[in-house]
Design a protein around this motif. Structure first.
Motif, PDB file in Angstrom:
ATOM      1  N   LEU A 299       0.911  -1.316  -0.197  1.00 60.48           N
ATOM      2  CA  LEU A 299      -0.196  -0.319   0.371  1.00 60.48           C
ATOM      3  C   LEU A 299       1.080   1.379  -0.246  1.00 60.48           C
ATOM      4  O   LEU A 299       0.503   2.146  -0.856  1.00 60.48           O
ATOM      5  N   LEU A 300       1.796   1.294   1.052  1.00 59.26           N
ATOM      6  CA  LEU A 300       2.739   2.187   0.940  1.00 59.26           C
ATOM      7  C   LEU A 300       3.489   2.813  -0.522  1.00 59.26           C
ATOM      8  O   LEU A 300       3.757   3.717  -1.266  1.00 59.26           O
ATOM      9  N   VAL A 301       3.714   1.079  -1.326  1.00 50.63           N
ATOM     10  CA  VAL A 301       4.199   1.841  -2.776  1.00 50.63           C
ATOM     11  C   VAL A 301       3.641   1.934  -3.447  1.00 50.63           C
ATOM     12  O   VAL A 301       3.559   3.138  -4.578  1.00 50.63           O
ATOM     13  N   LEU A 302       1.980   1.928  -3.437  1.00 49.72           N
ATOM     14  CA  LEU A 302       1.388   2.640  -4.091  1.00 49.72           C
ATOM     15  C   LEU A 302       0.859   3.519  -4.417  1.00 49.72           C
ATOM     16  O   LEU A 302       0.946   4.308  -5.086  1.00 49.72           O
ATOM     17  N   ALA A 303       0.497   3.869  -2.887  1.00 49.16           N
ATOM     18  CA  ALA A 303       0.369   5.583  -3.230  1.00 49.16           C
ATOM     19  C   ALA A 303       1.405   6.404  -3.190  1.00 49.16           C
ATOM     20  O   ALA A 303       1.480   7.130  -3.405  1.00 49.16           O
TER      21      ALA A 303
ATOM     22  N   PRO B  70      -2.413  12.303 -12.376  1.00 55.76           N
ATOM     23  CA  PRO B  70      -2.743  13.236 -14.073  1.00 55.76           C
ATOM     24  C   PRO B  70      -3.641  12.121 -14.283  1.00 55.76           C
ATOM     25  O   PRO B  70      -4.164  12.969 -15.435  1.00 55.76           O
ATOM     26  N   ASP B  71      -1.958  11.283 -14.098  1.00 56.58           N
ATOM     27  CA  ASP B  71      -2.725  10.064 -15.199  1.00 56.58           C
ATOM     28  C   ASP B  71      -4.515   9.334 -14.526  1.00 56.58           C
ATOM     29  O   ASP B  71      -3.915   8.326 -13.543  1.00 56.58           O
ATOM     30  N   ALA B  72      -6.133   9.290 -14.480  1.00 58.22           N
ATOM     31  CA  ALA B  72      -6.655   8.858 -13.638  1.00 58.22           C
ATOM     32  C   ALA B  72      -6.445   7.424 -13.900  1.00 58.22           C
ATOM     33  O   ALA B  72      -6.803   6.447 -12.263  1.00 58.22           O
ATOM     34  N   SER B  73      -6.703   6.942 -15.348  1.00 51.96           N
ATOM     35  CA  SER B  73      -7.435   5.460 -14.918  1.00 51.96           C
ATOM     36  C   SER B  73      -6.415   4.538 -14.181  1.00 51.96           C
ATOM     37  O   SER B  73      -6.364   3.585 -14.064  1.00 51.96           O
ATOM     38  N   ALA B  74      -4.737   5.373 -14.453  1.00 50.70           N
ATOM     39  CA  ALA B  74      -3.951   4.642 -13.938  1.00 50.70           C
ATOM     40  C   ALA B  74      -3.677   4.104 -12.586  1.00 50.70           C
ATOM     41  O   ALA B  74      -3.475   3.249 -11.636  1.00 50.70           O
ATOM     42  N   VAL B  75      -4.480   5.664 -12.132  1.00 48.99           N
ATOM     43  CA  VAL B  75      -4.891   6.004 -10.104  1.00 48.99           C
ATOM     44  C   VAL B  75      -5.529   4.695  -9.789  1.00 48.99           C
ATOM     45  O   VAL B  75      -5.183   3.844  -9.107  1.00 48.99           O
ATOM     46  N   VAL B  76      -6.999   4.830 -10.225  1.00 49.49           N
ATOM     47  CA  VAL B  76      -8.084   4.321 -10.059  1.00 49.49           C
ATOM     48  C   VAL B  76      -7.564   2.470 -10.252  1.00 49.49           C
ATOM     49  O   VAL B  76      -7.777   1.978  -9.190  1.00 49.49           O
TER      50      VAL B  76
ATOM     51  N   THR C 143       2.166   4.205 -17.888  1.00 54.28           N
ATOM     52  CA  THR C 143       1.978   3.003 -17.750  1.00 54.28           C
ATOM     53  C   THR C 143       1.706   2.068 -17.980  1.00 54.28           C
ATOM     54  O   THR C 143      -0.206   0.533 -18.088  1.00 54.28           O
ATOM     55  N   VAL C 144       2.231   1.368 -19.096  1.00 55.30           N
ATOM     56  CA  VAL C 144       1.876   0.622 -19.633  1.00 55.30           C
ATOM     57  C   VAL C 144       1.643  -1.187 -18.927  1.00 55.30           C
ATOM     58  O   VAL C 144       1.353  -1.879 -18.783  1.00 55.30           O
ATOM     59  N   PHE C 145       2.934  -1.353 -17.375  1.00 55.62           N
ATOM     60  CA  PHE C 145       2.872  -1.991 -17.007  1.00 55.62           C
ATOM     61  C   PHE C 145       1.431  -2.501 -15.586  1.00 55.62           C
ATOM     62  O   PHE C 145       1.324  -2.702 -14.741  1.00 55.62           O
TER      63      PHE C 145
ATOM     64  N   LEU D 205      -0.264  -5.351 -12.861  1.00 49.81           N
ATOM     65  CA  LEU D 205       0.210  -5.096 -11.701  1.00 49.81           C
ATOM     66  C   LEU D 205      -1.489  -5.493 -11.158  1.00 49.81           C
ATOM     67  O   LEU D 205      -1.690  -6.652 -10.173  1.00 49.81           O
ATOM     68  N   LEU D 206      -2.111  -5.729 -12.011  1.00 47.36           N
ATOM     69  CA  LEU D 206      -3.668  -5.778 -11.560  1.00 47.36           C
ATOM     70  C   LEU D 206      -4.147  -7.644 -11.728  1.00 47.36           C
ATOM     71  O   LEU D 206      -4.014  -8.374 -10.726  1.00 47.36           O
ATOM     72  N   ALA D 207      -3.124  -8.291 -13.356  1.00 47.69           N
ATOM     73  CA  ALA D 207      -3.702  -9.532 -13.144  1.00 47.69           C
ATOM     74  C   ALA D 207      -2.509 -10.347 -11.810  1.00 47.69           C
ATOM     75  O   ALA D 207      -3.033 -11.423 -11.882  1.00 47.69           O
ATOM     76  N   LEU D 208      -1.419 -10.066 -11.881  1.00 47.07           N
ATOM     77  CA  LEU D 208      -0.440 -10.432  -9.958  1.00 47.07           C
ATOM     78  C   LEU D 208      -1.013 -10.473  -9.347  1.00 47.07           C
ATOM     79  O   LEU D 208      -1.203 -11.084  -8.460  1.00 47.07           O
ATOM     80  N   SER D 209      -2.316  -9.768  -8.908  1.00 44.84           N
ATOM     81  CA  SER D 209      -2.654  -9.594  -7.787  1.00 44.84           C
ATOM     82  C   SER D 209      -3.728 -10.287  -7.550  1.00 44.84           C
ATOM     83  O   SER D 209      -3.475 -10.997  -6.864  1.00 44.84           O
ATOM     84  N   LEU D 210      -4.191 -10.467  -8.672  1.00 43.08           N
ATOM     85  CA  LEU D 210      -4.384 -12.148  -8.317  1.00 43.08           C
ATOM     86  C   LEU D 210      -4.810 -12.921  -9.009  1.00 43.08           C
ATOM     87  O   LEU D 210      -5.140 -13.684  -7.781  1.00 43.08           O
ATOM     88  N   LEU D 211      -3.471 -13.430  -9.740  1.00 39.83           N
ATOM     89  CA  LEU D 211      -2.996 -14.855  -9.988  1.00 39.83           C
ATOM     90  C   LEU D 211      -2.267 -14.614  -8.566  1.00 39.83           C
ATOM     91  O   LEU D 211      -2.486 -16.092  -8.866  1.00 39.83           O
ATOM     92  N   GLY D 212      -1.559 -13.912  -8.032  1.00 38.69           N
ATOM     93  CA  GLY D 212      -1.089 -14.797  -6.900  1.00 38.69           C
ATOM     94  C   GLY D 212      -1.910 -15.647  -5.445  1.00 38.69           C
ATOM     95  O   GLY D 212      -1.101 -16.166  -5.339  1.00 38.69           O
TER      96      GLY D 212
END
Lengths: 131, 108
Positions: free
Chosen positions: A48-52, A60-66, B57-59, B63-70
């Motif tokens: 969670l810390l790394v993701l924050a 600015p990139d809302a889709s990546a943040v979501v 944001t290519v990866f 991240l999403l796939a890996l979190s569910l796969l693990g």
């Protein structure tokens, strides 16, 4: 570096240090439950810390943040389930020394089920009953 | 920021190596399952730091796939092991383990 960059750097480094603590703990702790205790750090708080920290960089990139918020949410939901299953498997298979436990409620529950005190709940899967 | 992400990636690499040592050495399969779970979490952290490092944001779907796969993999391994009766026992705890089982009524 702006102030947000500093915040992001602190979050990234603290998450990484939690992962390092988990690595050391996995290597040095003696049994399964202690290793799971160490391993929970990067699974929940470290991630969670790394993701924050990453979200601050991508703000600015809302889709990546979501998407990153969803990664954190999935981890929060799934990590307790997997840890629960793993700890219970360790308990049932006798991998973990149970004589050091102060309180063993799962064992008490299994004994109560064996005595027929919980007819509604499923009895413990006991392949080789002691009787 | 480049220096920070490099340092974070280095720390994550060292911790992943430590977890891999446990994955190889781990006396029981359950220890290996726990180590694999932690390894996936560290891998998630590493891919996230890589996203921050490249600024692309290519990866993020990775991240999403890996979190569910693990989660799926660790649950599958643990459920599979839970069915088997004779789980291999660690050497260091074998004496204590048998004592505990005898005292508590012989559940495997």
């Amino acid at each position: 570096m702006s102030a947000w960059d500093w915040v992001s750097a602190v979050l990234l480094l603290s998450g990484s240090l939690l992962a390092l603590a988990a690595g050391i703990g996995m290597l040095r702790f003696p049994d399964l439950w202690m290793r799971m205790h160490a391993g929970t750090k990067p699974q929940v708080l470290g991630l969670l810390l790394v993701l924050a920290g990453v979200e601050i960089q991508l703000v600015p990139d809302a889709s990546a943040v979501v998407a990153l918020l969803f990664v954190g949410l999935f981890q929060l939901v799934t990590a307790p389930v997997a840890s629960h299953l793993l700890a219970r498997a360790g308990h049932r298979s006798g991998v973990v020394p149970r004589d050091q436990l102060v309180q063993d409620d799962l064992r008490v529950f299994e004994l109560e089920c064996a005595a027929g005190e919980h007819p509604a709940s499923s009895p413990p899967k006991d392949p080789t009953p002691s009787s | 920021m480049g220096v920070v992400t490099d340092v974070a990636l280095g720390i994550l690499l060292v911790s992943a190596l430590l977890v891999v040592v446990r994955l190889v050495r781990g006396p029981t399969t359950l220890d290996r399952a726990a180590a694999a779970d932690v390894f996936v979490a560290i891998l998630l952290c590493g891919v996230a730091v890589l996203v921050a490092r490249r600024g692309s944001t290519v990866f993020v779907p990775v991240l999403l796939a890996l979190s569910l796969l693990g989660f799926a993999s660790s649950v599958a391994v643990v459920r599979f092991l839970g069915r088997e009766d004779p789980v291999e026992r660690p050497d260091e705890h074998s004496a204590e383990g048998t004592d505990a089982r005898e005292q508590q009524g012989g559940t495997p």
